[in-house]
Design an enzyme around this catalytic site. Structure first.
Site, mmCIF file in Angstrom:
data_model
loop_
_atom_site.group_PDB
_atom_site.id
_atom_site.type_symbol
_atom_site.label_atom_id
_atom_site.label_comp_id
_atom_site.label_asym_id
_atom_site.label_seq_id
_atom_site.Cartn_x
_atom_site.Cartn_y
_atom_site.Cartn_z
ATOM 1 N N SER A 128 -1.307 -1.004 7.655
ATOM 2 C CA SER A 128 -2.436 -1.871 7.961
ATOM 3 C C SER A 128 -2.168 -2.705 9.205
ATOM 4 C CB SER A 128 -2.714 -2.811 6.790
ATOM 5 O OG SER A 128 -3.681 -3.784 7.113
ATOM 6 N N TYR A 157 0.359 -8.903 1.228
ATOM 7 C CA TYR A 157 -0.172 -7.606 1.652
ATOM 8 C C TYR A 157 0.383 -7.210 3.019
ATOM 9 C CZ TYR A 157 -3.733 -4.146 2.986
ATOM 10 O OH TYR A 157 -4.388 -3.002 3.397
ATOM 11 N N LYS A 183 2.699 -3.919 3.809
ATOM 12 C CA LYS A 183 2.233 -2.875 4.709
ATOM 13 C C LYS A 183 3.161 -2.717 5.920
ATOM 14 C CE LYS A 183 -1.494 -1.198 2.800
ATOM 15 N NZ LYS A 183 -1.472 0.203 2.280
#
Length: 316
Positions: free
Chosen positions: A151, A164, A168
């Site tokens: 991401s 997150y 990632k």
């Protein structure tokens, strides 16, 4: 036409959104697909086997081949079970698209250790638990393709997503090592940083806002699929790279290393020296893109006149 005839692919998180589209495209191109999805919510709650079953039925109705897998990637046993599903049903494993994930938004100073660990357990730990048994199968075959769904939130940052983003970004590091260690065994590994309208997007921005801005069409999830399919295919020869897919634009994402400031070998720098030379330290031109950690080290010590093979590179 890129095809996956006689090849087997695993797609995790394949029951909805981008993962479903990856699985459908691979199956349309001839792959036998393991459709893995726990069927939980975007926040990682619950389970529903119908989510994977519906995609398998969709593939079979179109004349393709697929089986369902309902286990979570967040344990070594789960990762092993997913890989074994491929081997037991189809006899091999050629491509892994590590796409399974959860998502929520939490301010950094309010995040609990449990929330931090849950996110890493699915994205980063899950990437490892899946890829290690898959790597072993591919190594014996002398062929394999990994595509990790990373991401821009990890590469470039995103508010309220420390857990997150860290997970990632970690997948990029994992992919780099798999690419290096897999190179002698026909195994390639890359990451994709996708922008695609999905549950994850609507978790951040409500759908009415997206529609009013015209983003729903611009970041249609189908626009991510082509580069994921390509990187998972026999046609791909690229490895150890990251690629962005955003609104129909596909681009390499890379980390460059500036030339920096290098005092002479007789001089031990102080913090004051760093401050005085900080413009040169932070300069981006010229830059290189090291292929591994050793290349960075060898480059710097070479500039110092040291030959790590045993001698000095300068005049004696």
């Amino acid at each position: 036409m890129i095809d996956f005839k006689d090849q087997v692919a695993v797609v995790t998180g394949a029951g909805r959104g981008l993962g479903r589209l990856y699985a459908l495209d691979l199956a349309r191109r001839g792959a036998s697909v393991v459709v893995n999805d726990l069927g939980g919510t975007m926040r990682g709650e619950g389970a529903d086997s119908k989510v994977a079953d519906e995609v398998v039925a969709e593939i079979r109705d179109a004349g393709g081949t697929a089986v369902a897998s309902y286990v979570s990637v967040d344990s070594p046993e789960g990762g092993e079970a997913i890989v074994q599903t491929a081997v037991e049903h189809f006899g091999r494993l050629d491509a892994v698209i590590s796409n399974a994930g959860i998502f929520n938004s939490i301010a950094f100073d309010e995040m609990t250790p449990a929330q931090w660990r849950q996110m890493l357990a699915v994205h980063l730990d899950g990437g490892f638990y899946l890829s290690q048994p898959a790597f072993k199968v591919m190594k014996k075959q002398g062929y394999g393709r990994f595509v990790f769904i990373s991401s821009s939130g990890g590469m470039f940052g995103q508010h309220l997503e420390a857990h997150y983003g860290a997970a990632k970004a970690g997948l990029m590091g994992l992919s780099n090592i798999i690419a290096l260690e897999g190179a002698d065994h026909g195994i390639l590994s890359n990451t994709v940083l996708p922008f695609g309208f999905s549950r994850m997007v609507t978790e951040t921005v409500d759908s009415n806002t997206l529609e009013n801005l015209g983003l729903m069409n611009l970041i249609g999830p189908e626009k991510v699929v082509p580069i994921v399919t390509y990187l998972a295919s026999r046609a791909c020869e690229s490895s150890h790279e990251n690629y962005s897919a955003c609104a129909g634009r596909y681009a390499r994402v890379f980390v460059g290393l500036g030339d920096g400031w290098l005092p002479d070998t007789e001089f031990a720098a102080t913090a004051d020296d760093i401050a005085a030379n900080f413009t040169q330290v932070t300069g981006t031109e010229p830059f290189t893109i090291p292929g591994n950690i050793y290349e960075e080290l060898f480059s710097v010590v070479g500039r110092l006149g040291v030959d790590l093979s045993g001698g000095a590179t300068g005049d004696e």
